[in-house]
Design a protein around this motif. Sequence first.
Motif, PDB file in Angstrom:
ATOM      1  N   ASN A   1      10.765   7.946   3.032  1.00  9.67           N
ATOM      2  CA  ASN A   1      11.036   6.334   2.829  1.00  9.67           C
ATOM      3  C   ASN A   1      10.195   5.953   1.737  1.00  9.67           C
ATOM      4  O   ASN A   1       9.464   6.823   1.210  1.00  9.67           O
ATOM      5  CB  ASN A   1      10.639   5.731   3.928  1.00  9.67           C
ATOM      6  CG  ASN A   1      11.610   5.951   5.162  1.00  9.67           C
ATOM      7  OD1 ASN A   1      12.788   5.987   4.882  1.00  9.67           O
ATOM      8  ND2 ASN A   1      11.305   6.218   6.381  1.00  9.67           N
ATOM      9  N   THR A   2       9.875   4.602   1.544  1.00 12.81           N
ATOM     10  CA  THR A   2       8.950   3.967   0.518  1.00 12.81           C
ATOM     11  C   THR A   2       7.568   4.398   0.656  1.00 12.81           C
ATOM     12  O   THR A   2       7.013   4.229   1.787  1.00 12.81           O
ATOM     13  CB  THR A   2       9.134   2.738   0.216  1.00 12.81           C
ATOM     14  OG1 THR A   2      10.481   2.265   0.370  1.00 12.81           O
ATOM     15  CG2 THR A   2       8.324   1.980  -0.952  1.00 12.81           C
ATOM     16  N   TYR A   3       7.073   5.165  -0.487  1.00 10.56           N
ATOM     17  CA  TYR A   3       5.308   5.442  -0.111  1.00 10.56           C
ATOM     18  C   TYR A   3       4.620   4.380  -0.447  1.00 10.56           C
ATOM     19  O   TYR A   3       4.754   3.322  -0.934  1.00 10.56           O
ATOM     20  CB  TYR A   3       5.375   6.328  -1.683  1.00 10.56           C
ATOM     21  CG  TYR A   3       3.972   7.007  -1.517  1.00 10.56           C
ATOM     22  CD1 TYR A   3       3.512   8.087  -1.182  1.00 10.56           C
ATOM     23  CD2 TYR A   3       2.872   6.228  -2.594  1.00 10.56           C
ATOM     24  CE1 TYR A   3       2.330   8.778  -1.279  1.00 10.56           C
ATOM     25  CE2 TYR A   3       1.553   6.560  -2.799  1.00 10.56           C
ATOM     26  CZ  TYR A   3       1.299   7.791  -2.124  1.00 10.56           C
ATOM     27  OH  TYR A   3       0.027   8.511  -2.283  1.00 10.56           O
ATOM     28  N   PRO A   4       3.279   4.236   0.821  1.00  4.24           N
ATOM     29  CA  PRO A   4       2.673   3.060   0.781  1.00  4.24           C
ATOM     30  C   PRO A   4       1.678   2.972  -0.632  1.00  4.24           C
ATOM     31  O   PRO A   4       0.532   3.210  -0.449  1.00  4.24           O
ATOM     32  CB  PRO A   4       1.873   3.207   2.028  1.00  4.24           C
ATOM     33  CG  PRO A   4       2.115   4.630   2.152  1.00  4.24           C
ATOM     34  CD  PRO A   4       3.116   5.025   1.650  1.00  4.24           C
ATOM     35  N   LYS A   5       2.230   2.849  -1.715  1.00  3.24           N
ATOM     36  CA  LYS A   5       1.463   2.936  -2.838  1.00  3.24           C
ATOM     37  C   LYS A   5       0.453   1.955  -3.266  1.00  3.24           C
ATOM     38  O   LYS A   5      -0.744   1.945  -3.582  1.00  3.24           O
ATOM     39  CB  LYS A   5       2.423   2.917  -4.255  1.00  3.24           C
ATOM     40  CG  LYS A   5       1.699   3.078  -5.286  1.00  3.24           C
ATOM     41  CD  LYS A   5       2.714   3.286  -6.740  1.00  3.24           C
ATOM     42  CE  LYS A   5       2.132   3.650  -7.977  1.00  3.24           C
ATOM     43  NZ  LYS A   5       1.194   2.623  -8.198  1.00  3.24           N
ATOM     44  N   HIS A   6       0.985   0.555  -2.731  1.00  4.06           N
ATOM     45  CA  HIS A   6      -0.129  -0.602  -2.688  1.00  4.06           C
ATOM     46  C   HIS A   6      -1.362  -0.336  -2.248  1.00  4.06           C
ATOM     47  O   HIS A   6      -2.344  -0.677  -2.496  1.00  4.06           O
ATOM     48  CB  HIS A   6       0.701  -1.902  -2.315  1.00  4.06           C
ATOM     49  CG  HIS A   6      -0.197  -2.902  -2.531  1.00  4.06           C
ATOM     50  ND1 HIS A   6      -0.713  -3.571  -3.497  1.00  4.06           N
ATOM     51  CD2 HIS A   6      -0.607  -4.022  -1.465  1.00  4.06           C
ATOM     52  CE1 HIS A   6      -1.616  -4.536  -3.355  1.00  4.06           C
ATOM     53  NE2 HIS A   6      -1.459  -4.706  -2.016  1.00  4.06           N
ATOM     54  N   GLY A   7      -1.151   0.000  -0.975  1.00  4.19           N
ATOM     55  CA  GLY A   7      -2.429   0.392   0.183  1.00  4.19           C
ATOM     56  C   GLY A   7      -3.310   1.375  -0.501  1.00  4.19           C
ATOM     57  O   GLY A   7      -4.662   1.268  -0.384  1.00  4.19           O
ATOM     58  N   MET A   8      -2.376   2.395  -1.037  1.00  5.36           N
ATOM     59  CA  MET A   8      -3.386   3.707  -1.499  1.00  5.36           C
ATOM     60  C   MET A   8      -4.119   3.048  -2.869  1.00  5.36           C
ATOM     61  O   MET A   8      -5.197   3.385  -2.978  1.00  5.36           O
ATOM     62  CB  MET A   8      -2.692   4.676  -2.025  1.00  5.36           C
ATOM     63  CG  MET A   8      -2.082   5.318  -0.650  1.00  5.36           C
ATOM     64  SD  MET A   8      -3.362   6.377   0.185  1.00  5.36           S
ATOM     65  CE  MET A   8      -3.413   7.610  -0.708  1.00  5.36           C
TER      66      MET A   8
END
Lengths: 251, 251
Positions: A82-89
């Motif tokens: 699914n969508t990768y949690p890029k913002h949190g990372m």
Amino acid sequence: MVRAQFALLDHLNIKTLHACVGSSLGGMCSAQAAVLFSDRIRRLVSISACTYSHPASIATRYVQRRCIMTDPNWSNGFYYGNTYPKHGMKVAREIATISYRSGPEWRQRFGRQKIEGAPISLCPTFLIEQYIDYQGERASVMLDPNTLLYISKAMDLFELTPEELKRIQMPTLIMGVTTDALFPVWQQREMAHQLMENGTPTTYYELPSLYGHDTFLLDIHGVGTAIKGFLETAVSEQTALRNTISPFPYY
Amino acid sequence: MVRAQFALLDHLNIKTLHACVGSSLGGMCSAQAAVLFSDRIRRLVSISACTYSHPASIATRYVQRRCIMTDPNWSNGFYYGNTYPKHGMKVAREIATISYRSGPEWRQRFGRQKIEGAPISLCPTFLIEQYIDYQGERASVMLDPNTLLYISKAMDLFELTPEELKRIQMPTLIMGVTTDALFPVWQQREMAHQLMENGTPTTYYELPSLYGHDTFLLDIHGVGTAIKGFLETAVSEQTALRNTISPFPYY
């Protein structure tokens, strides 16, 4: 982690290590290895590490984990496919960058230089902001978020008791960096002091580098010279004896 | 901000201030007031402040602002009457808490104490995590997010040039705290040193408090005693003369 590394060494039929060397989490692992497998390690080098995570570094990692775990795309860890949690990372890495480097370094490198043509607004104005943004962006896809969460938590939980430290009797080099905010230099002082008190032949260095916790990645000469010297020099009983009279204050 | 404060003083028909006293942003404002309205201020007190924001504190505030501005509920600042950007505000305050207090304080207060009954998981395990969470939660609704953004940016942009500092000629008290991570003590040293070089009658104290930047909110005795003494003691020309030979190193 350390038991897994030694399972690999068993598989490779490697019985004894000439030295166990590590920085940061690696420095924690090398010390843990020296406790768990003291008979298989001849020398220990632990750089910018500690015998236990102190509360301010736990707090920093806690906020980073929260950034990842509250990213809706993290989905309780089931983000694969699914969508990768890029913002949190990205935010987590921005916070990490602040804890990895040092104010004095940025003062020299960026000072108060502004981004050319940037108007005064709520958007980045200073080069340091652009740098933090770049570091966050670049590193946001370098590591699997769940892996980062578990490594982060493992670092919080890390602790070697005074009793366990007594099992470290091989010649040991401890290094700390005066500008380190994440693993502050009092932690390496404390570790070296405890080892000296236990009679462990201990060499201790403080490096007055500008690069904070990341010094071991950047000041190869400053860090490497000591490791080379330590690995190539014989350690006599006299060394251990001398060092039991610690020349530096505890904190 | 300072011009607005003096517009209020004009409205109240107050011509001269016995002293202009402030901590943190207030300490920046008091120094700015002493530059802009030097003829209306008899004494200056600036605590845990600076003459310019340095890059590591800009970086910290940048990440906090990003947390707020990337909260979908922030809606480019148009959240009034809609959902409040609580999540972004909470994380921003968690980061702020880390920068406001000090590792040594938390070491003494929390150490590695665990939350009773908390299993080993990715959720909070240590009391320090619970404390950070509590501080974030509590403060997340204390200030309007847009207000915080503008104050934060104003702090980044703050800078008094050496030329402007020369306009500060009234007796001045500068205080710094050795454990302050956000406005590190070298900044207050530098400010006091510059004032002394300019011939300003300057009193300078470093407070070895555990509470970091928040010391002025917590160590009322330690901070208050110096202010009381400074406001009540005559400053002679001799004071200024003595202080031009600065007894402490620049950095």
